[in-house]
Scaffold this motif. Structure first.
Motif, PDB file in Angstrom:
ATOM      1  N   VAL A 195       0.866  -1.175   0.000  1.00 31.57           N
ATOM      2  CA  VAL A 195       0.000   0.000   0.000  1.00 31.57           C
ATOM      3  C   VAL A 195       0.901   1.223   0.000  1.00 31.57           C
ATOM      4  O   VAL A 195       1.728   1.391   0.894  1.00 31.57           O
ATOM      5  N   ALA A 196       0.751   2.067  -1.026  1.00 30.44           N
ATOM      6  CA  ALA A 196       1.571   3.275  -1.176  1.00 30.44           C
ATOM      7  C   ALA A 196       0.679   4.508  -1.053  1.00 30.44           C
ATOM      8  O   ALA A 196      -0.422   4.551  -1.624  1.00 30.44           O
ATOM      9  N   TYR A 197       1.176   5.498  -0.315  1.00 31.31           N
ATOM     10  CA  TYR A 197       0.426   6.749  -0.181  1.00 31.31           C
ATOM     11  C   TYR A 197       0.276   7.389  -1.551  1.00 31.31           C
ATOM     12  O   TYR A 197       1.178   7.306  -2.395  1.00 31.31           O
ATOM     13  N   LYS A 198      -0.838   8.050  -1.798  1.00 35.84           N
ATOM     14  CA  LYS A 198      -1.156   8.585  -3.136  1.00 35.84           C
ATOM     15  C   LYS A 198      -0.217   9.703  -3.571  1.00 35.84           C
ATOM     16  O   LYS A 198       0.031   9.875  -4.761  1.00 35.84           O
ATOM     17  N   ASP A 199       0.304  10.485  -2.642  1.00 39.82           N
ATOM     18  CA  ASP A 199       1.206  11.595  -2.944  1.00 39.82           C
ATOM     19  C   ASP A 199       2.623  11.248  -2.509  1.00 39.82           C
ATOM     20  O   ASP A 199       2.825  10.337  -1.707  1.00 39.82           O
ATOM     21  N   HIS A 200       3.577  12.003  -3.006  1.00 37.54           N
ATOM     22  CA  HIS A 200       4.971  11.764  -2.635  1.00 37.54           C
ATOM     23  C   HIS A 200       5.246  12.346  -1.251  1.00 37.54           C
ATOM     24  O   HIS A 200       5.427  13.549  -1.098  1.00 37.54           O
ATOM     25  N   VAL A 201       5.218  11.462  -0.279  1.00 37.03           N
ATOM     26  CA  VAL A 201       5.498  11.796   1.114  1.00 37.03           C
ATOM     27  C   VAL A 201       6.581  10.845   1.568  1.00 37.03           C
ATOM     28  O   VAL A 201       6.550   9.654   1.251  1.00 37.03           O
ATOM     29  N   ASN A 202       7.551  11.344   2.322  1.00 41.77           N
ATOM     30  CA  ASN A 202       8.675  10.516   2.738  1.00 41.77           C
ATOM     31  C   ASN A 202       8.395   9.675   3.982  1.00 41.77           C
ATOM     32  O   ASN A 202       8.945   8.593   4.120  1.00 41.77           O
ATOM     33  N   ILE A 213      -3.589   4.822   7.371  1.00 41.08           N
ATOM     34  CA  ILE A 213      -3.600   3.606   8.197  1.00 41.08           C
ATOM     35  C   ILE A 213      -4.928   2.865   8.016  1.00 41.08           C
ATOM     36  O   ILE A 213      -4.950   1.626   7.972  1.00 41.08           O
ATOM     37  N   ALA A 214      -6.026   3.592   7.863  1.00 39.77           N
ATOM     38  CA  ALA A 214      -7.317   2.940   7.601  1.00 39.77           C
ATOM     39  C   ALA A 214      -7.271   2.170   6.278  1.00 39.77           C
ATOM     40  O   ALA A 214      -7.818   1.066   6.183  1.00 39.77           O
ATOM     41  N   ASP A 215      -6.604   2.736   5.268  1.00 40.18           N
ATOM     42  CA  ASP A 215      -6.446   2.019   3.996  1.00 40.18           C
ATOM     43  C   ASP A 215      -5.620   0.754   4.192  1.00 40.18           C
ATOM     44  O   ASP A 215      -5.962  -0.306   3.662  1.00 40.18           O
ATOM     45  N   VAL A 216      -4.527   0.851   4.948  1.00 38.76           N
ATOM     46  CA  VAL A 216      -3.680  -0.318   5.216  1.00 38.76           C
ATOM     47  C   VAL A 216      -4.502  -1.401   5.920  1.00 38.76           C
ATOM     48  O   VAL A 216      -4.448  -2.582   5.545  1.00 38.76           O
ATOM     49  N   VAL A 217      -5.291  -1.009   6.896  1.00 38.47           N
ATOM     50  CA  VAL A 217      -6.123  -1.964   7.629  1.00 38.47           C
ATOM     51  C   VAL A 217      -7.156  -2.598   6.697  1.00 38.47           C
ATOM     52  O   VAL A 217      -7.392  -3.812   6.746  1.00 38.47           O
ATOM     53  N   LYS A 218      -7.743  -1.798   5.833  1.00 38.59           N
ATOM     54  CA  LYS A 218      -8.728  -2.317   4.877  1.00 38.59           C
ATOM     55  C   LYS A 218      -8.102  -3.398   3.995  1.00 38.59           C
ATOM     56  O   LYS A 218      -8.708  -4.442   3.737  1.00 38.59           O
ATOM     57  N   VAL A 219      -6.879  -3.153   3.558  1.00 39.15           N
ATOM     58  CA  VAL A 219      -6.190  -4.128   2.704  1.00 39.15           C
ATOM     59  C   VAL A 219      -5.845  -5.390   3.491  1.00 39.15           C
ATOM     60  O   VAL A 219      -6.043  -6.509   2.997  1.00 39.15           O
ATOM     61  N   GLU A 268      -1.845 -17.059   8.818  1.00 44.77           N
ATOM     62  CA  GLU A 268      -1.745 -17.086  10.276  1.00 44.77           C
ATOM     63  C   GLU A 268      -1.513 -15.668  10.805  1.00 44.77           C
ATOM     64  O   GLU A 268      -2.040 -15.284  11.839  1.00 44.77           O
ATOM     65  N   LYS A 269      -0.726 -14.889  10.062  1.00 44.40           N
ATOM     66  CA  LYS A 269      -0.362 -13.527  10.481  1.00 44.40           C
ATOM     67  C   LYS A 269       0.027 -12.736   9.248  1.00 44.40           C
ATOM     68  O   LYS A 269       0.467 -13.305   8.255  1.00 44.40           O
ATOM     69  N   ILE A 270      -0.140 -11.438   9.299  1.00 39.78           N
ATOM     70  CA  ILE A 270       0.351 -10.562   8.235  1.00 39.78           C
ATOM     71  C   ILE A 270       1.451  -9.695   8.828  1.00 39.78           C
ATOM     72  O   ILE A 270       1.253  -9.029   9.842  1.00 39.78           O
ATOM     73  N   ASN A 271       2.618  -9.744   8.214  1.00 36.36           N
ATOM     74  CA  ASN A 271       3.747  -8.910   8.645  1.00 36.36           C
ATOM     75  C   ASN A 271       3.695  -7.586   7.891  1.00 36.36           C
ATOM     76  O   ASN A 271       3.392  -7.541   6.702  1.00 36.36           O
ATOM     77  N   TYR A 272       4.023  -6.511   8.611  1.00 32.91           N
ATOM     78  CA  TYR A 272       4.050  -5.171   8.037  1.00 32.91           C
ATOM     79  C   TYR A 272       5.502  -4.726   7.933  1.00 32.91           C
ATOM     80  O   TYR A 272       6.268  -4.886   8.876  1.00 32.91           O
ATOM     81  N   GLY A 273       5.863  -4.149   6.806  1.00 29.70           N
ATOM     82  CA  GLY A 273       7.206  -3.601   6.648  1.00 29.70           C
ATOM     83  C   GLY A 273       7.116  -2.209   6.045  1.00 29.70           C
ATOM     84  O   GLY A 273       6.442  -2.006   5.040  1.00 29.70           O
ATOM     85  N   ALA A 274       7.778  -1.273   6.674  1.00 30.11           N
ATOM     86  CA  ALA A 274       7.796   0.110   6.169  1.00 30.11           C
ATOM     87  C   ALA A 274       9.254   0.517   5.996  1.00 30.11           C
ATOM     88  O   ALA A 274       9.813   1.227   6.824  1.00 30.11           O
ATOM     89  N   TYR A 275       9.853   0.014   4.946  1.00 29.61           N
ATOM     90  CA  TYR A 275      11.269   0.267   4.690  1.00 29.61           C
ATOM     91  C   TYR A 275      11.386   1.325   3.604  1.00 29.61           C
ATOM     92  O   TYR A 275      10.761   1.217   2.561  1.00 29.61           O
ATOM     93  N   SER A 276      12.190   2.312   3.845  1.00 31.46           N
ATOM     94  CA  SER A 276      12.332   3.382   2.851  1.00 31.46           C
ATOM     95  C   SER A 276      13.762   3.877   2.791  1.00 31.46           C
ATOM     96  O   SER A 276      14.007   5.058   2.573  1.00 31.46           O
ATOM     97  N   ASP A 277      14.714   3.003   3.007  1.00 36.49           N
ATOM     98  CA  ASP A 277      16.115   3.421   2.981  1.00 36.49           C
ATOM     99  C   ASP A 277      16.509   4.000   1.633  1.00 36.49           C
ATOM    100  O   ASP A 277      17.200   5.008   1.560  1.00 36.49           O
ATOM    101  N   LYS A 278      16.087   3.346   0.572  1.00 37.91           N
ATOM    102  CA  LYS A 278      16.516   3.758  -0.761  1.00 37.91           C
ATOM    103  C   LYS A 278      15.402   4.392  -1.587  1.00 37.91           C
ATOM    104  O   LYS A 278      15.663   4.951  -2.641  1.00 37.91           O
ATOM    105  N   LEU A 279      14.179   4.274  -1.147  1.00 40.75           N
ATOM    106  CA  LEU A 279      13.044   4.847  -1.866  1.00 40.75           C
ATOM    107  C   LEU A 279      12.106   5.491  -0.851  1.00 40.75           C
ATOM    108  O   LEU A 279      11.297   4.816  -0.230  1.00 40.75           O
ATOM    109  N   SER A 280      12.254   6.775  -0.678  1.00 38.82           N
ATOM    110  CA  SER A 280      11.474   7.482   0.340  1.00 38.82           C
ATOM    111  C   SER A 280      10.125   7.928  -0.187  1.00 38.82           C
ATOM    112  O   SER A 280       9.877   9.104  -0.426  1.00 38.82           O
ATOM    113  N   HIS A 281       9.269   6.989  -0.383  1.00 36.54           N
ATOM    114  CA  HIS A 281       7.860   7.255  -0.683  1.00 36.54           C
ATOM    115  C   HIS A 281       7.106   6.392   0.318  1.00 36.54           C
ATOM    116  O   HIS A 281       7.322   5.177   0.369  1.00 36.54           O
TER     117      HIS A 281
END
Length: 141
Positions: A46-53, A67-73, A84-97
């Motif tokens: 899930v990617a935010y619609k605008d360019h936000v870092n 976050i509501a969109d992430v939960v919906k997905v 069994e579980k869904i893991n969340y990852g928010a990595y932006s080391d090389k791509l800050s979107h």
């Protein structure tokens, strides 16, 4: 790192993006993608619609909507694939979107009990199989 929207994978919506994932839907403030690499059956992004870092750059209202969109997905993924579980990852080391990787984990599946791999490069599907997964997710969005 602050990235330039002119060089951003998500903002440019280019061939590199389409080689990695398939757009499923647009939600209130985000875009939803199915990863083509499916080691983790049902993996989405899930990617935010605008360019936000980063999350802290959003207003409370924007952050809550994202976050509501992430939960919906994740709810749709849970109903479609029953992990069994869904893991969340928010990595932006090389791509800050601002984006979240959503990796379903299954008890007897890859990396259960550990961190999911970003792109193991092991499991690719046919166009028909991707379409079936997308339809299953869309049923619950």
């Amino acid at each position: 790192m602050r990235s330039n929207p002119a060089e951003c994978l998500y903002c440019q919506n280019n061939e590199t993006l389409h080689n990695l994932m398939i757009e499923i839907a647009q939600l209130s403030v985000s875009r939803v993608f199915l990863f083509k690499e499916q080691t983790y059956r049902g993996r989405c992004l899930v990617a935010y619609k605008d360019h936000v870092n980063d999350l802290f750059e959003l207003s409370d209202e924007e952050r809550n909507a994202f976050i509501a969109d992430v939960v919906k997905v994740t709810k749709a993924m849970d109903q479609a694939f029953h992990p069994e579980k869904i893991n969340y990852g928010a990595y932006s080391d090389k791509l800050s979107h601002l984006h979240f990787h959503l990796a379903p984990k299954y008890v007897d599946g890859p990396d259960y009990g550990g961190t999911f791999q970003m792109n193991p490069g092991k499991v690719y599907l046919t166009d028909e199989e991707y379409q079936q997964m997308i339809e299953e997710i869309k049923k619950y969005l």
